[in-house]
Design a protein around this motif. Structure first.
Motif, short mmCIF file in Angstrom:
data_model
loop_
_atom_site.label_atom_id
_atom_site.label_comp_id
_atom_site.label_asym_id
_atom_site.label_seq_id
_atom_site.Cartn_x
_atom_site.Cartn_y
_atom_site.Cartn_z
N ASP A 1 -7.48 16.15 -0.21
CA ASP A 1 -6.68 15.19 -0.97
C ASP A 1 -6.00 14.16 -0.07
O ASP A 1 -5.88 12.99 -0.45
N ILE A 2 -5.55 14.58 1.10
CA ILE A 2 -4.86 13.63 1.99
C ILE A 2 -5.78 12.47 2.35
O ILE A 2 -5.36 11.31 2.39
N SER A 3 -7.05 12.76 2.58
CA SER A 3 -7.99 11.70 2.97
C SER A 3 -8.14 10.64 1.89
O SER A 3 -8.55 9.50 2.18
N LYS A 4 -7.81 11.01 0.64
CA LYS A 4 -7.96 10.08 -0.49
C LYS A 4 -6.63 9.47 -0.92
O LYS A 4 -6.58 8.75 -1.92
N ASP A 5 -5.57 9.73 -0.16
CA ASP A 5 -4.23 9.23 -0.49
C ASP A 5 -4.17 7.72 -0.22
O ASP A 5 -4.13 7.28 0.93
N LYS A 6 -4.15 6.93 -1.28
CA LYS A 6 -4.21 5.47 -1.14
C LYS A 6 -2.95 4.90 -0.49
O LYS A 6 -3.01 3.92 0.26
N PHE A 7 -1.80 5.52 -0.78
CA PHE A 7 -0.55 5.04 -0.18
C PHE A 7 -0.60 5.23 1.34
O PHE A 7 -0.28 4.30 2.11
N LYS A 8 -1.00 6.41 1.77
CA LYS A 8 -1.09 6.66 3.22
C LYS A 8 -2.15 5.78 3.86
O LYS A 8 -1.98 5.31 4.99
N ALA A 9 -3.25 5.57 3.16
CA ALA A 9 -4.33 4.74 3.71
C ALA A 9 -3.85 3.30 3.92
O ALA A 9 -4.16 2.67 4.94
N ASN A 10 -3.09 2.78 2.96
CA ASN A 10 -2.54 1.43 3.10
C ASN A 10 -1.56 1.36 4.27
O ASN A 10 -1.57 0.40 5.04
N ARG A 11 -0.73 2.38 4.38
CA ARG A 11 0.23 2.42 5.48
C ARG A 11 -0.49 2.49 6.82
O ARG A 11 -0.13 1.80 7.77
N LEU A 12 -1.52 3.34 6.88
CA LEU A 12 -2.29 3.47 8.11
C LEU A 12 -2.95 2.14 8.47
O LEU A 12 -2.98 1.75 9.65
N TRP A 13 -3.48 1.45 7.49
CA TRP A 13 -4.13 0.15 7.74
C TRP A 13 -3.12 -0.83 8.34
O TRP A 13 -3.42 -1.50 9.34
N ASP A 14 -1.94 -0.92 7.73
CA ASP A 14 -0.91 -1.84 8.23
C ASP A 14 -0.51 -1.50 9.67
O ASP A 14 -0.38 -2.39 10.52
N VAL A 15 -0.30 -0.21 9.93
CA VAL A 15 0.07 0.23 11.27
C VAL A 15 -1.05 -0.08 12.26
O VAL A 15 -0.80 -0.51 13.39
N SER A 16 -2.28 0.12 11.83
CA SER A 16 -3.43 -0.12 12.71
C SER A 16 -3.55 -1.59 13.08
O SER A 16 -3.88 -1.93 14.22
N GLU A 17 -3.29 -2.47 12.12
CA GLU A 17 -3.29 -3.91 12.41
C GLU A 17 -2.23 -4.23 13.47
O GLU A 17 -2.49 -4.99 14.42
#
Length: 305
Positions: A280-296
């Protein structure tokens, strides 16, 4: 529904170009071999030119008419990633397959040139930046695909936003899990963003090799390596078998963006390549968006598919 996938039935892909990171050993080298069998030109993106040259010679023996080029990249240095993409743009005007394969597992605590924990930096952040800097070519190449390597280990942990670099205590197992979870979340999130824009290319997919006999475990304790080397060939996938989910994600004409491929056997340790699920964590859209922003922010990249 019956699964009719067969590598043998995939048509030749002459004229197409693939980048495979970590192409000189293990899964990367075997992925190259599969691609060469289908007449795809392979760019071996490797850190060590000497080792890459030896691998190229071996691949050329298997595929005498195969088109192979070595291009140097050090995924532990984001400046090297940028340099690689500049060189690639000067030579090529298309990219059909980007295989984000290279990785490290369970090393002693080390950091990349930019100061990131090595597993997070190499396995994930460098591939995030690499994909972003090649996205223009991917997006204009019809039918292109990005395949990002995850692992069964994605289910061992989380994304530790409060300490991504494990400065408050290094747990190599958790760090590896975080890096591979990040890879999987990135693959899913990239496809969501592609879908939102209504783009047809590229497609973003993920794959994992199950448990495969590669050199990735070189940092495991000696006794563990000994046990693995004894039972591994009997129980687990060979490097070539471990590469099959990667190859299916890249080449299956029925494959779709957002899919995840792994072995079909018990606990997905070994077996034929099939579509698999993730936690489920891998599909967490909120975390994915946060990770994308941090990665940028961390990679100093603006990635807007």
């Amino acid at each position: 529904m019956a699964d009719n996938y067969s590598f043998k039935n995939i048509s030749l892909q002459k004229g197409k170009i693939a980048i495979v990171t970590g192409a000189n050993v293990g899964l990367g080298k075997e992925t190259c071999s599969f691609f060469l069998e289908k007449k795809i030109k392979v760019i071996m993106a490797c850190r060590n030119p000497e080792k890459a040259e030896k691998a190229k010679e071996e691949l050329q023996k298997r595929h005498s008419d195969g088109e192979i080029e070595i291009m140097e990249i050090d995924l532990a240095d984001l400046d090297s990633v940028s340099s690689f993409t500049r060189s690639f743009h000067l030579k090529y005007d298309r990219l059909d397959f980007l295989i984000n394969n290279a990785g490290v597992m369970f090393p002693p605590y080390q950091t990349t040139v930019q100061g990131f924990e090595l597993q997070f930096g190499v396995n994930y952040l460098a591939h995030f930046k690499l994909t972003s800097l090649l996205y223009d070519l991917l997006s204009k190449t019809e039918g292109s695909r990005v395949v990002t390597l995850s692992s069964l280990a994605h289910a061992w942990g989380d994304i530790y936003f409060d300490d991504l670099n494990f400065l408050r205590g290094y747990d190599k197992r958790k760090a590896y899990s975080q890096s591979k979870l990040a890879c999987l979340m990135f693959a899913y999130e990239l496809q969501r963003r592609i879908d939102k824009k209504g783009n047809l290319s590229p497609s973003s997919l993920a794959a994992h090799p199950g448990i495969s006999s590669t050199n990735l475990g070189r940092h495991l304790p000696g006794f563990v390596q000994s046990v693995f080397n004894t039972i591994g060939p009997v129980v687990f996938n060979s490097s070539r078998q471990g590469a099959e989910p990667i190859v299916r994600a890249a080449l299956d004409p029925n494959g779709k963006g957002g899919e995840y491929y792994g072995p079909s056997g018990l606990k997905e340790y070994s077996g034929k390549p099939v579509k698999v699920d993730s936690n489920d964590i891998s599909k967490d859209k909120f975390k994915a968006n946060r990770l994308w922003d941090v990665s940028e922010q961390l990679t100093n990249t603006s990635f807007k598919p």
